[in-house]
Design a protein around this motif. Structure first.
Motif, PDB file in Angstrom:
ATOM      1  N   LEU A  94     -64.495  -0.111  67.853  1.00 31.24           N
ATOM      2  CA  LEU A  94     -65.755   0.616  68.004  1.00 31.24           C
ATOM      3  C   LEU A  94     -66.825  -0.346  68.502  1.00 31.24           C
ATOM      4  O   LEU A  94     -67.076  -1.382  67.887  1.00 31.24           O
ATOM      5  N   PHE A  95     -67.434  -0.003  69.645  1.00 34.20           N
ATOM      6  CA  PHE A  95     -68.545  -0.770  70.199  1.00 34.20           C
ATOM      7  C   PHE A  95     -69.841  -0.063  69.823  1.00 34.20           C
ATOM      8  O   PHE A  95     -69.979   1.142  70.055  1.00 34.20           O
ATOM      9  N   LEU A  96     -70.767  -0.819  69.262  1.00 34.69           N
ATOM     10  CA  LEU A  96     -72.030  -0.246  68.802  1.00 34.69           C
ATOM     11  C   LEU A  96     -73.229  -0.819  69.540  1.00 34.69           C
ATOM     12  O   LEU A  96     -73.301  -2.020  69.794  1.00 34.69           O
ATOM     13  N   CYS A  97     -74.149   0.062  69.854  1.00 33.78           N
ATOM     14  CA  CYS A  97     -75.465  -0.280  70.393  1.00 33.78           C
ATOM     15  C   CYS A  97     -76.442   0.721  69.805  1.00 33.78           C
ATOM     16  O   CYS A  97     -76.028   1.741  69.261  1.00 33.78           O
ATOM     17  N   THR A  98     -77.696   0.455  69.934  1.00 31.03           N
ATOM     18  CA  THR A  98     -78.672   1.388  69.392  1.00 31.03           C
ATOM     19  C   THR A  98     -78.605   2.731  70.114  1.00 31.03           C
ATOM     20  O   THR A  98     -78.422   3.776  69.494  1.00 31.03           O
ATOM     21  N   GLY A  99     -78.724   2.738  71.444  1.00 36.22           N
ATOM     22  CA  GLY A  99     -78.825   3.984  72.196  1.00 36.22           C
ATOM     23  C   GLY A  99     -77.519   4.598  72.650  1.00 36.22           C
ATOM     24  O   GLY A  99     -77.479   5.770  73.016  1.00 36.22           O
ATOM     25  N   ASN A 100     -76.430   3.827  72.654  1.00 29.52           N
ATOM     26  CA  ASN A 100     -75.123   4.294  73.123  1.00 29.52           C
ATOM     27  C   ASN A 100     -75.250   5.027  74.456  1.00 29.52           C
ATOM     28  O   ASN A 100     -74.788   6.150  74.625  1.00 29.52           O
ATOM     29  N   ALA A 121     -75.388   2.761  77.621  1.00 28.96           N
ATOM     30  CA  ALA A 121     -75.020   1.849  78.709  1.00 28.96           C
ATOM     31  C   ALA A 121     -73.958   0.835  78.256  1.00 28.96           C
ATOM     32  O   ALA A 121     -72.781   0.994  78.554  1.00 28.96           O
ATOM     33  N   ARG A 122     -74.362  -0.222  77.531  1.00 29.01           N
ATOM     34  CA  ARG A 122     -73.438  -1.312  77.197  1.00 29.01           C
ATOM     35  C   ARG A 122     -72.223  -0.852  76.411  1.00 29.01           C
ATOM     36  O   ARG A 122     -71.083  -1.177  76.772  1.00 29.01           O
ATOM     37  N   SER A 123     -72.440  -0.136  75.330  1.00 26.57           N
ATOM     38  CA  SER A 123     -71.307   0.287  74.504  1.00 26.57           C
ATOM     39  C   SER A 123     -70.418   1.273  75.242  1.00 26.57           C
ATOM     40  O   SER A 123     -69.193   1.259  75.093  1.00 26.57           O
ATOM     41  N   ILE A 124     -71.024   2.113  76.070  1.00 28.11           N
ATOM     42  CA  ILE A 124     -70.269   3.068  76.893  1.00 28.11           C
ATOM     43  C   ILE A 124     -69.380   2.307  77.886  1.00 28.11           C
ATOM     44  O   ILE A 124     -68.190   2.616  78.050  1.00 28.11           O
ATOM     45  N   ARG A 173     -52.824  -0.436  74.206  1.00 28.46           N
ATOM     46  CA  ARG A 173     -52.760  -1.263  72.996  1.00 28.46           C
ATOM     47  C   ARG A 173     -54.015  -1.087  72.142  1.00 28.46           C
ATOM     48  O   ARG A 173     -54.027  -1.414  70.958  1.00 28.46           O
ATOM     49  N   PHE A 174     -55.072  -0.557  72.763  1.00 30.01           N
ATOM     50  CA  PHE A 174     -56.350  -0.346  72.092  1.00 30.01           C
ATOM     51  C   PHE A 174     -56.836   1.076  72.331  1.00 30.01           C
ATOM     52  O   PHE A 174     -56.657   1.618  73.413  1.00 30.01           O
ATOM     53  N   ASN A 175     -57.465   1.641  71.311  1.00 35.11           N
ATOM     54  CA  ASN A 175     -58.240   2.876  71.445  1.00 35.11           C
ATOM     55  C   ASN A 175     -59.685   2.466  71.256  1.00 35.11           C
ATOM     56  O   ASN A 175     -60.070   2.055  70.153  1.00 35.11           O
ATOM     57  N   ALA A 176     -60.467   2.551  72.310  1.00 36.42           N
ATOM     58  CA  ALA A 176     -61.868   2.143  72.228  1.00 36.42           C
ATOM     59  C   ALA A 176     -62.762   3.359  72.058  1.00 36.42           C
ATOM     60  O   ALA A 176     -62.504   4.433  72.608  1.00 36.42           O
ATOM     61  N   PHE A 177     -63.818   3.149  71.278  1.00 36.78           N
ATOM     62  CA  PHE A 177     -64.826   4.159  71.015  1.00 36.78           C
ATOM     63  C   PHE A 177     -66.186   3.484  71.132  1.00 36.78           C
ATOM     64  O   PHE A 177     -66.291   2.263  71.049  1.00 36.78           O
ATOM     65  N   SER A 178     -67.230   4.288  71.281  1.00 36.28           N
ATOM     66  CA  SER A 178     -68.574   3.723  71.267  1.00 36.28           C
ATOM     67  C   SER A 178     -69.503   4.685  70.547  1.00 36.28           C
ATOM     68  O   SER A 178     -69.237   5.892  70.478  1.00 36.28           O
ATOM     69  N   ALA A 179     -70.587   4.115  70.013  1.00 33.15           N
ATOM     70  CA  ALA A 179     -71.558   4.932  69.296  1.00 33.15           C
ATOM     71  C   ALA A 179     -72.859   4.146  69.179  1.00 33.15           C
ATOM     72  O   ALA A 179     -72.917   2.962  69.484  1.00 33.15           O
ATOM     73  N   SER A 224     -72.989  10.092  74.743  1.00 33.86           N
ATOM     74  CA  SER A 224     -73.775   9.291  73.811  1.00 33.86           C
ATOM     75  C   SER A 224     -73.688   9.970  72.447  1.00 33.86           C
ATOM     76  O   SER A 224     -73.976  11.162  72.324  1.00 33.86           O
ATOM     77  N   LYS A 225     -73.284   9.201  71.419  1.00 34.60           N
ATOM     78  CA  LYS A 225     -73.061   9.799  70.102  1.00 34.60           C
ATOM     79  C   LYS A 225     -73.468   8.860  68.972  1.00 34.60           C
ATOM     80  O   LYS A 225     -73.578   7.657  69.160  1.00 34.60           O
ATOM     81  N   SER A 226     -73.643   9.437  67.812  1.00 35.85           N
ATOM     82  CA  SER A 226     -74.064   8.682  66.631  1.00 35.85           C
ATOM     83  C   SER A 226     -72.886   7.978  65.971  1.00 35.85           C
ATOM     84  O   SER A 226     -71.766   8.500  65.948  1.00 35.85           O
ATOM     85  N   TRP A 227     -73.180   6.835  65.380  1.00 34.24           N
ATOM     86  CA  TRP A 227     -72.142   6.112  64.645  1.00 34.24           C
ATOM     87  C   TRP A 227     -71.704   6.868  63.403  1.00 34.24           C
ATOM     88  O   TRP A 227     -70.662   6.570  62.827  1.00 34.24           O
ATOM     89  N   ASP A 228     -72.469   7.884  62.997  1.00 31.08           N
ATOM     90  CA  ASP A 228     -72.077   8.703  61.847  1.00 31.08           C
ATOM     91  C   ASP A 228     -70.730   9.395  62.086  1.00 31.08           C
ATOM     92  O   ASP A 228     -70.006   9.678  61.133  1.00 31.08           O
ATOM     93  N   GLU A 229     -70.392   9.654  63.360  1.00 31.42           N
ATOM     94  CA  GLU A 229     -69.112  10.285  63.674  1.00 31.42           C
ATOM     95  C   GLU A 229     -67.923   9.406  63.275  1.00 31.42           C
ATOM     96  O   GLU A 229     -66.812   9.896  63.144  1.00 31.42           O
ATOM     97  N   PHE A 230     -68.171   8.120  63.097  1.00 32.96           N
ATOM     98  CA  PHE A 230     -67.088   7.182  62.812  1.00 32.96           C
ATOM     99  C   PHE A 230     -67.109   6.651  61.380  1.00 32.96           C
ATOM    100  O   PHE A 230     -66.341   5.766  61.046  1.00 32.96           O
TER     101      PHE A 230
END
Length: 167
Positions: A9-15, A17-20, A33-39, A67-73
């Protein structure tokens, strides 16, 4: 021995640009080999067009991007993360949710291309630079022998990667 697939899981405040972009990069370069997510802690609700464009050029299916909230994870039914990486200094300093399991945590500070103002060439350069920095770090991540590292060793390696290309 069965090959493990790692959830990251990649985290940024706004989700937006960078985390996306990191999610797209790891899902392509990780080759299953990886399942990537962002929030984000305070998601903007939209994906920045240049982040979408760079991810699409990589071959990522941008229809999945949002763009989504980290609450989903952090709630019931959320996938258990093996690795959580913050990409912006704000998200690194915020009080994060309690994550299921004991993921390895790291901070990979990447300048925010969405914060750059100016003409399109200036903004495009900022996105390209952030994308290149993320790509180099993700290439190092996918080359790690994670199955051979204990939790602390994996976390230390992830922190080392966060310093690549900085400064």
């Amino acid at each position: 021995m069965e090959n493990k697939t790692y959830n990251v899981l990649f985290l940024c405040t706004g989700n937006s640009a960078r985390s996306i972009m990191a999610e797209a990069l790891l899902n392509v370069l990780g080759k299953g080999r990886f399942n990537a997510f962002s929030a984000g802690s305070d998601p903007r609700g939209e994906v920045q067009p240049m982040a979408r464009e760079l991810s699409e050029a990589l071959g990522y299916d941008t229809a999945r991007m949002r763009s989504k909230s980290w609450d989903e994870f952090s709630g019931d039914g959320a996938p258990e993360m093996d690795i959580i990486i913050t990409l912006c200094d704000n998200a690194a300093g915020e009080a994060c949710p309690v994550w299921i399991g004991h993921p390895a945590l790291a901070h990979w500070g990447v300048p925010d291309p969405a914060a750059v103002s100016g003409d399109e060439d200036t903004r495009r350069h900022a996105y390209t630079a952030a994308f290149a920095m993320l790509r180099r770090r993700i290439e190092l991540l996918v080359s790690l022998p994670l199955e051979q590292l204990d939790h602390l060793a994996a976390q230390a390696k992830l922190h080392e990667i966060g310093g690549v290309g900085a400064g």
